[in-house]
Write a protein that holds these residues in place. Structure first.
Motif, short mmCIF file in Angstrom:
data_model
loop_
_atom_site.label_atom_id
_atom_site.label_comp_id
_atom_site.label_asym_id
_atom_site.label_seq_id
_atom_site.Cartn_x
_atom_site.Cartn_y
_atom_site.Cartn_z
N VAL A 15 -1.16 6.46 7.70
CA VAL A 15 -1.00 4.91 7.44
C VAL A 15 -1.86 4.61 5.98
CG1 VAL A 15 -3.07 4.11 8.80
CG2 VAL A 15 -1.53 2.64 7.92
N GLY A 16 -1.12 4.06 5.18
CA GLY A 16 -1.77 3.64 3.72
C GLY A 16 -2.43 2.26 3.87
N ILE A 17 -3.65 2.61 3.70
CA ILE A 17 -4.23 1.25 3.23
C ILE A 17 -5.05 1.05 2.04
CG2 ILE A 17 -6.35 2.50 4.25
CD1 ILE A 17 -7.03 -0.06 5.77
N ASP A 18 -4.98 -0.26 1.64
CA ASP A 18 -5.50 -0.76 0.23
C ASP A 18 -6.27 -1.99 0.23
OD1 ASP A 18 -3.63 -2.77 0.60
OD2 ASP A 18 -2.30 -2.15 -1.02
N GLY A 19 -6.55 -2.47 1.51
CA GLY A 19 -7.27 -3.72 1.66
C GLY A 19 -6.57 -4.86 1.53
N SER A 20 -5.27 -4.89 1.36
CA SER A 20 -4.15 -6.02 1.44
C SER A 20 -4.08 -6.49 2.92
CB SER A 20 -3.07 -6.06 0.67
OG SER A 20 -2.45 -4.76 1.25
N ASP A 21 -3.63 -7.75 3.07
CA ASP A 21 -3.55 -8.19 4.29
C ASP A 21 -2.22 -7.36 4.96
OD1 ASP A 21 -5.38 -10.39 4.09
OD2 ASP A 21 -3.92 -11.74 3.84
N THR A 22 -1.24 -7.09 4.12
CA THR A 22 -0.06 -6.30 4.66
C THR A 22 -0.53 -4.87 5.29
OG1 THR A 22 0.54 -5.71 2.54
CG2 THR A 22 1.59 -7.75 3.59
N PHE A 27 -2.11 -0.90 9.27
CA PHE A 27 -3.21 -0.09 9.95
C PHE A 27 -3.40 -0.43 11.49
CE2 PHE A 27 -7.49 0.07 11.20
CZ PHE A 27 -7.83 1.58 11.05
N CYS A 28 -3.31 -1.72 11.66
CA CYS A 28 -3.41 -2.16 12.89
C CYS A 28 -2.20 -1.47 13.91
CB CYS A 28 -3.32 -3.62 13.02
SG CYS A 28 -4.98 -4.27 12.60
N TRP A 29 -1.02 -1.63 13.45
CA TRP A 29 0.33 -1.20 13.97
C TRP A 29 0.26 0.29 14.26
CZ3 TRP A 29 3.98 2.29 13.74
CH2 TRP A 29 4.94 2.35 14.49
N ALA A 30 -0.28 1.08 13.22
CA ALA A 30 -0.49 2.48 13.30
C ALA A 30 -1.58 2.81 14.46
CB ALA A 30 -0.92 3.16 11.98
N CYS A 31 -2.60 2.03 14.45
CA CYS A 31 -3.59 2.38 15.48
C CYS A 31 -2.96 2.33 16.85
CB CYS A 31 -4.79 1.55 15.15
SG CYS A 31 -5.85 2.08 13.92
N GLY A 32 -2.20 1.13 17.27
CA GLY A 32 -1.91 0.67 18.15
C GLY A 32 -0.77 1.83 18.63
N GLU A 33 0.14 2.17 17.84
CA GLU A 33 1.06 3.45 18.01
C GLU A 33 0.37 4.88 18.50
OE1 GLU A 33 4.96 4.88 18.48
OE2 GLU A 33 4.02 2.99 18.48
N ARG A 35 -2.66 4.89 19.72
CA ARG A 35 -3.21 4.59 21.06
C ARG A 35 -2.09 4.83 22.05
NH1 ARG A 35 -7.16 -0.09 23.03
NH2 ARG A 35 -7.75 1.15 25.22
N ARG A 36 -1.02 4.37 21.96
CA ARG A 36 0.10 4.35 22.92
C ARG A 36 0.70 5.59 23.15
NH1 ARG A 36 1.48 -0.38 20.44
NH2 ARG A 36 2.47 0.38 18.88
N THR A 37 0.52 6.55 21.97
CA THR A 37 1.17 7.90 22.22
C THR A 37 -0.08 8.81 22.41
OG1 THR A 37 1.20 8.17 19.87
CG2 THR A 37 3.15 7.41 20.63
N ALA A 38 -1.47 8.58 22.60
CA ALA A 38 -2.43 9.66 22.73
C ALA A 38 -2.34 10.39 21.29
CB ALA A 38 -2.23 10.51 24.22
N GLY A 39 -2.33 9.80 20.26
CA GLY A 39 -2.32 10.60 19.08
C GLY A 39 -3.53 10.01 18.16
N ARG A 40 -3.39 10.43 16.79
CA ARG A 40 -4.32 10.10 16.15
C ARG A 40 -3.75 9.62 14.67
NH1 ARG A 40 -5.82 13.98 12.16
NH2 ARG A 40 -4.43 15.90 12.16
N ALA A 41 -4.54 8.63 14.25
CA ALA A 41 -4.25 8.03 12.95
C ALA A 41 -5.12 8.56 11.75
CB ALA A 41 -4.31 6.68 13.04
N ILE A 42 -4.41 8.58 10.61
CA ILE A 42 -5.00 8.95 9.36
C ILE A 42 -4.82 7.85 8.36
CG2 ILE A 42 -5.13 10.73 7.35
CD1 ILE A 42 -3.82 12.90 9.29
N ALA A 43 -6.04 7.43 8.03
CA ALA A 43 -5.69 6.16 6.99
C ALA A 43 -5.89 6.86 5.78
CB ALA A 43 -6.93 5.08 7.53
N VAL A 44 -5.26 6.49 5.01
CA VAL A 44 -5.31 6.97 3.35
C VAL A 44 -5.27 5.78 2.28
CG1 VAL A 44 -3.99 8.52 1.73
CG2 VAL A 44 -3.86 8.93 4.30
N PHE A 45 -6.53 5.92 1.73
CA PHE A 45 -6.82 5.05 0.60
C PHE A 45 -6.39 5.67 -0.77
CE2 PHE A 45 -9.68 3.39 -2.80
CZ PHE A 45 -8.83 2.09 -3.13
N VAL A 46 -5.30 5.14 -1.41
CA VAL A 46 -4.93 6.05 -2.70
C VAL A 46 -5.43 5.24 -3.93
CG1 VAL A 46 -3.08 7.06 -4.05
CG2 VAL A 46 -3.11 6.98 -1.47
N SER A 47 -6.36 5.58 -4.61
CA SER A 47 -6.70 4.91 -5.99
C SER A 47 -6.13 5.50 -7.09
CB SER A 47 -8.35 4.99 -6.07
OG SER A 47 -8.73 6.17 -5.98
#
Length: 155
Positions: A15-22, A27-33, A35-47
């Protein structure tokens, strides 16, 4: 889910994250997914490398002075803040999370991280910038590559 020799493995979601509301919505949706799939999330901040200031600095006669060390420090500070917030959110919900800070073009770097981690899904937030309706948003650039399914979260 990924399958390796018939054995299912946990879903990996980049999941791409840059601090914006969207991006927080994504990020919240990806974390929910995750959790639902017993998976893991990788948050990526690209500067970005350079940015608008670098363009101005390359114009002959421009008086814009670029201190790349300051830009790098600002990006690192923003990454640290995002990492802290993302890890706190994930920990409260018992979600496996990794945080990655990279520099470069957002679409290219998200695809690179997704490929390196064998991601099953890439998630980004919808762009709120009017210019992206003309020039193309991150979601559109990602869907042209199609290395993994792309979800664009619309708030």
């Amino acid at each position: 889910m990924n399958k390796t020799k018939g054995a299912p493995t946990a879903t990996v979601i980049v999941v791409g994250i840059d601090g914006s509301d969207t991006s927080w919505d994504a990020f919240c949706w990806a974390c929910g997914e995750a959790r639902r799939t017993a998976g893991r999330a990788i948050a990526v901040f690209v500067s970005p490398i350079g940015g608008a200031g670098a363009v101005a600095a390359s114009v002959p006669g421009s008086s814009v002075g670029i201190d790349y060390a300051t830009l790098a420090n600002c990006a690192a500070a923003q990454a640290d803040q995002l990492r802290s917030q993302a890890e706190a959110y994930a920990a409260e919900r018992d979600i496996s999370l990794s945080f990655v800070h990279v520099r470069g073009a957002a679409a290219k770097e998200l695809l690179r991280v997704a490929d390196a981690d064998h991601a099953d899904l890439i998630v980004v937030g919808r762009s709120a910038k009017a210019r992206h309706h003309l020039a193309g948003s991150l979601g559109r650039r990602l869907t042209r590559k199609r290395q993994a399914p792309i979800v664009v979260v619309v708030p």
